[in-house]
Design a protein around this motif. Structure first.
Motif, PDB file in Angstrom:
ATOM      1  N   TYR A 155       8.835  -3.289   1.242  1.00  0.00           N
ATOM      2  CA  TYR A 155       8.218  -3.713   2.506  1.00  0.00           C
ATOM      3  C   TYR A 155       7.502  -2.549   3.176  1.00  0.00           C
ATOM      4  O   TYR A 155       6.342  -2.664   3.581  1.00  0.00           O
ATOM      5  CB  TYR A 155       9.286  -4.300   3.427  1.00  0.00           C
ATOM      6  CG  TYR A 155       8.786  -4.598   4.822  1.00  0.00           C
ATOM      7  CD1 TYR A 155       7.896  -5.642   5.047  1.00  0.00           C
ATOM      8  CD2 TYR A 155       9.189  -3.832   5.913  1.00  0.00           C
ATOM      9  CE1 TYR A 155       7.421  -5.914   6.318  1.00  0.00           C
ATOM     10  CE2 TYR A 155       8.724  -4.104   7.188  1.00  0.00           C
ATOM     11  CZ  TYR A 155       7.841  -5.140   7.385  1.00  0.00           C
ATOM     12  OH  TYR A 155       7.373  -5.398   8.645  1.00  0.00           O
ATOM     13  N   TRP A 156       8.168  -1.426   3.274  1.00  0.00           N
ATOM     14  CA  TRP A 156       7.587  -0.282   3.984  1.00  0.00           C
ATOM     15  C   TRP A 156       6.466   0.391   3.215  1.00  0.00           C
ATOM     16  O   TRP A 156       5.500   0.888   3.807  1.00  0.00           O
ATOM     17  CB  TRP A 156       8.672   0.739   4.306  1.00  0.00           C
ATOM     18  CG  TRP A 156       9.545   0.326   5.448  1.00  0.00           C
ATOM     19  CD1 TRP A 156      10.833  -0.108   5.390  1.00  0.00           C
ATOM     20  CD2 TRP A 156       9.176   0.265   6.836  1.00  0.00           C
ATOM     21  NE1 TRP A 156      11.296  -0.439   6.648  1.00  0.00           N
ATOM     22  CE2 TRP A 156      10.303  -0.212   7.555  1.00  0.00           C
ATOM     23  CE3 TRP A 156       8.012   0.568   7.541  1.00  0.00           C
ATOM     24  CZ2 TRP A 156      10.291  -0.391   8.926  1.00  0.00           C
ATOM     25  CZ3 TRP A 156       7.996   0.398   8.907  1.00  0.00           C
ATOM     26  CH2 TRP A 156       9.128  -0.078   9.585  1.00  0.00           C
ATOM     27  N   LEU A 157       6.567   0.425   1.903  1.00  0.00           N
ATOM     28  CA  LEU A 157       5.595   1.174   1.103  1.00  0.00           C
ATOM     29  C   LEU A 157       4.400   0.340   0.638  1.00  0.00           C
ATOM     30  O   LEU A 157       3.309   0.887   0.449  1.00  0.00           O
ATOM     31  CB  LEU A 157       6.287   1.762  -0.133  1.00  0.00           C
ATOM     32  CG  LEU A 157       7.389   2.793   0.126  1.00  0.00           C
ATOM     33  CD1 LEU A 157       8.043   3.212  -1.191  1.00  0.00           C
ATOM     34  CD2 LEU A 157       6.834   4.008   0.865  1.00  0.00           C
ATOM     35  N   LEU A 191       7.057 -11.249  13.327  1.00  0.00           N
ATOM     36  CA  LEU A 191       5.932 -10.326  13.112  1.00  0.00           C
ATOM     37  C   LEU A 191       4.637 -10.837  13.713  1.00  0.00           C
ATOM     38  O   LEU A 191       3.723 -10.056  13.980  1.00  0.00           O
ATOM     39  CB  LEU A 191       5.735 -10.107  11.608  1.00  0.00           C
ATOM     40  CG  LEU A 191       6.886  -9.397  10.867  1.00  0.00           C
ATOM     41  CD1 LEU A 191       6.620  -9.424   9.367  1.00  0.00           C
ATOM     42  CD2 LEU A 191       7.029  -7.960  11.351  1.00  0.00           C
ATOM     43  N   CYS A 195      13.966  -9.443   2.798  1.00  0.00           N
ATOM     44  CA  CYS A 195      14.948  -8.434   3.230  1.00  0.00           C
ATOM     45  C   CYS A 195      16.005  -9.061   4.133  1.00  0.00           C
ATOM     46  O   CYS A 195      17.206  -8.777   3.992  1.00  0.00           O
ATOM     47  CB  CYS A 195      14.249  -7.291   3.961  1.00  0.00           C
ATOM     48  SG  CYS A 195      13.193  -6.266   2.920  1.00  0.00           S
ATOM     49  N   TYR A 241      14.118  -3.713  -1.744  1.00  0.00           N
ATOM     50  CA  TYR A 241      13.196  -4.645  -1.094  1.00  0.00           C
ATOM     51  C   TYR A 241      12.689  -4.065   0.224  1.00  0.00           C
ATOM     52  O   TYR A 241      11.531  -4.275   0.605  1.00  0.00           O
ATOM     53  CB  TYR A 241      13.882  -5.995  -0.851  1.00  0.00           C
ATOM     54  CG  TYR A 241      13.865  -6.916  -2.035  1.00  0.00           C
ATOM     55  CD1 TYR A 241      13.262  -8.171  -1.968  1.00  0.00           C
ATOM     56  CD2 TYR A 241      14.468  -6.552  -3.240  1.00  0.00           C
ATOM     57  CE1 TYR A 241      13.260  -9.027  -3.058  1.00  0.00           C
ATOM     58  CE2 TYR A 241      14.465  -7.398  -4.333  1.00  0.00           C
ATOM     59  CZ  TYR A 241      13.860  -8.632  -4.235  1.00  0.00           C
ATOM     60  OH  TYR A 241      13.846  -9.478  -5.314  1.00  0.00           O
ATOM     61  N   THR A 242      13.539  -3.327   0.926  1.00  0.00           N
ATOM     62  CA  THR A 242      13.097  -2.666   2.164  1.00  0.00           C
ATOM     63  C   THR A 242      12.048  -1.605   1.857  1.00  0.00           C
ATOM     64  O   THR A 242      11.044  -1.473   2.579  1.00  0.00           O
ATOM     65  CB  THR A 242      14.294  -2.036   2.896  1.00  0.00           C
ATOM     66  OG1 THR A 242      15.259  -3.064   3.194  1.00  0.00           O
ATOM     67  CG2 THR A 242      13.849  -1.387   4.193  1.00  0.00           C
ATOM     68  N   LEU A 243      12.259  -0.846   0.789  1.00  0.00           N
ATOM     69  CA  LEU A 243      11.258   0.138   0.366  1.00  0.00           C
ATOM     70  C   LEU A 243       9.942  -0.549   0.013  1.00  0.00           C
ATOM     71  O   LEU A 243       8.860  -0.053   0.361  1.00  0.00           O
ATOM     72  CB  LEU A 243      11.777   0.932  -0.836  1.00  0.00           C
ATOM     73  CG  LEU A 243      12.826   2.008  -0.555  1.00  0.00           C
ATOM     74  CD1 LEU A 243      13.369   2.578  -1.863  1.00  0.00           C
ATOM     75  CD2 LEU A 243      12.222   3.127   0.305  1.00  0.00           C
ATOM     76  N   PHE A 271       9.521  -9.137   4.551  1.00  0.00           N
ATOM     77  CA  PHE A 271      10.489  -8.979   5.632  1.00  0.00           C
ATOM     78  C   PHE A 271      11.524 -10.109   5.570  1.00  0.00           C
ATOM     79  O   PHE A 271      12.729  -9.870   5.729  1.00  0.00           O
ATOM     80  CB  PHE A 271       9.776  -8.969   6.978  1.00  0.00           C
ATOM     81  CG  PHE A 271      10.680  -8.664   8.145  1.00  0.00           C
ATOM     82  CD1 PHE A 271      11.560  -7.596   8.099  1.00  0.00           C
ATOM     83  CD2 PHE A 271      10.645  -9.442   9.283  1.00  0.00           C
ATOM     84  CE1 PHE A 271      12.395  -7.310   9.175  1.00  0.00           C
ATOM     85  CE2 PHE A 271      11.474  -9.169  10.362  1.00  0.00           C
ATOM     86  CZ  PHE A 271      12.352  -8.089  10.311  1.00  0.00           C
ATOM     87  N   HIS A 293       3.492  -9.415   4.610  1.00  0.00           N
ATOM     88  CA  HIS A 293       4.464  -8.740   5.483  1.00  0.00           C
ATOM     89  C   HIS A 293       5.672  -9.629   5.727  1.00  0.00           C
ATOM     90  O   HIS A 293       6.824  -9.207   5.566  1.00  0.00           O
ATOM     91  CB  HIS A 293       3.813  -8.401   6.830  1.00  0.00           C
ATOM     92  CG  HIS A 293       2.877  -7.262   6.789  1.00  0.00           C
ATOM     93  ND1 HIS A 293       2.776  -6.334   7.812  1.00  0.00           N
ATOM     94  CD2 HIS A 293       1.977  -6.867   5.858  1.00  0.00           C
ATOM     95  CE1 HIS A 293       1.849  -5.438   7.513  1.00  0.00           C
ATOM     96  NE2 HIS A 293       1.355  -5.756   6.330  1.00  0.00           N
ATOM     97  N   ARG A 307       1.999  -2.660   4.014  1.00  0.00           N
ATOM     98  CA  ARG A 307       1.295  -2.202   5.216  1.00  0.00           C
ATOM     99  C   ARG A 307      -0.164  -2.641   5.294  1.00  0.00           C
ATOM    100  O   ARG A 307      -0.646  -3.051   6.345  1.00  0.00           O
ATOM    101  CB  ARG A 307       1.361  -0.667   5.310  1.00  0.00           C
ATOM    102  CG  ARG A 307       2.754  -0.134   5.593  1.00  0.00           C
ATOM    103  CD  ARG A 307       3.174  -0.466   6.986  1.00  0.00           C
ATOM    104  NE  ARG A 307       4.472   0.084   7.326  1.00  0.00           N
ATOM    105  CZ  ARG A 307       5.000   0.049   8.531  1.00  0.00           C
ATOM    106  NH1 ARG A 307       4.326  -0.515   9.519  1.00  0.00           N
ATOM    107  NH2 ARG A 307       6.185   0.547   8.770  1.00  0.00           N
ATOM    108  N   SER A 308      -0.892  -2.539   4.195  1.00  0.00           N
ATOM    109  CA  SER A 308      -2.332  -2.811   4.226  1.00  0.00           C
ATOM    110  C   SER A 308      -2.674  -4.246   3.829  1.00  0.00           C
ATOM    111  O   SER A 308      -3.847  -4.596   3.752  1.00  0.00           O
ATOM    112  CB  SER A 308      -3.061  -1.841   3.282  1.00  0.00           C
ATOM    113  OG  SER A 308      -2.620  -2.022   1.952  1.00  0.00           O
TER     114      SER A 308
END
Length: 212
Positions: free
Chosen positions: A105-107, A210, A124, A101-103, A121, A117, A110-111
């Motif tokens: 979020y990061w991958l 955020l 996670c 789930y963290t991957l 987050f 987001h 973003r856009s």
């Protein structure tokens, strides 16, 4: 194996079906789709095809790979039961889910709009809390995940002045999930309620962290 709190075969079958339909691994992707439908103007820069690709990638990280990891852990005898009724059986699946789930979020996020987001987050955060707490108390993962839907609805009601109808519908789903988990004997009322609180407040906390 937990003992059901009802002798009704129909209720037991319904509860098992509902437990799978609203499985924790499904809920983040369901919530992402709900966001797309509830606040479409926030996604005006993204075509329908682009969002479908995002959902497919999100499902890979939050549904397919987590399920495969549980299957692998069971085959390797790292867990005693794929349903993870024992707290110790949750450690490896929760840790793997947290990484995946963290991957995601990061991958992937973003856009995309802030609500995606905060959704990822918050998911996670809830997995991290469950991972930490699971050695001490068996919080319901099902109700934690089910509470994501009312959690994002509360966020949208505050930030977008959305009406109350989606929150009522989302809350009904969460209540049904809690009821079927209780009927199956999987959790106590306290474990179910703590799951609700975890799911809702991690979504609220993620959004305001955020987007202060």
């Amino acid at each position: 194996m937990p003992k059901p709190r009802t002798r009704s075969r129909g209720l037991i079958v319904f509860s098992r079906i509902a437990s799978f339909v609203f499985h924790p691994f499904f809920m983040t992707s369901i919530a992402a789709f709900a966001l797309y439908k509830l606040v479409p103007l926030k996604f005006h820069n993204y075509s329908s095809a682009a969002f479908k690709i995002f959902i497919a990638k999100l499902s890979l990280f939050t549904i397919l790979l987590p399920f495969l990891s549980v299957f692998l852990f069971r085959k390797l005898n790292l867990i005693s039961d794929a349903k993870m009724h024992k707290p110790g059986d949750r450690i490896y699946p929760l840790l793997t889910a947290l990484v995946l789930y963290t991957l995601a979020y990061w991958l992937l996020a973003r856009s995309l709009p802030i609500y995606i987001h905060s959704l990822l987050f918050g998911s996670c955060l809830s997995i991290f809390i469950l991972f930490i707490v699971t050695n001490f108390y068996k919080v319901s993962v099902h109700t934690t995940a089910a509470a994501i839907l009312p959690g994002i609805c509360v966020v949208l009601m505050i930030s977008e002045k959305m009406g109350i109808a989606p929150l009522i519908f989302a809350s009904l789903i969460a209540i049904i999930v809690g009821m079927v988990r209780w009927l199956l004997g999987a959790h106590t009322i306290g474990q179910i309620l703590l799951g609700y609180l975890t799911g809702i407040f991690t979504q609220l906390g993620a959004y305001y962290y955020l987007h202060p």
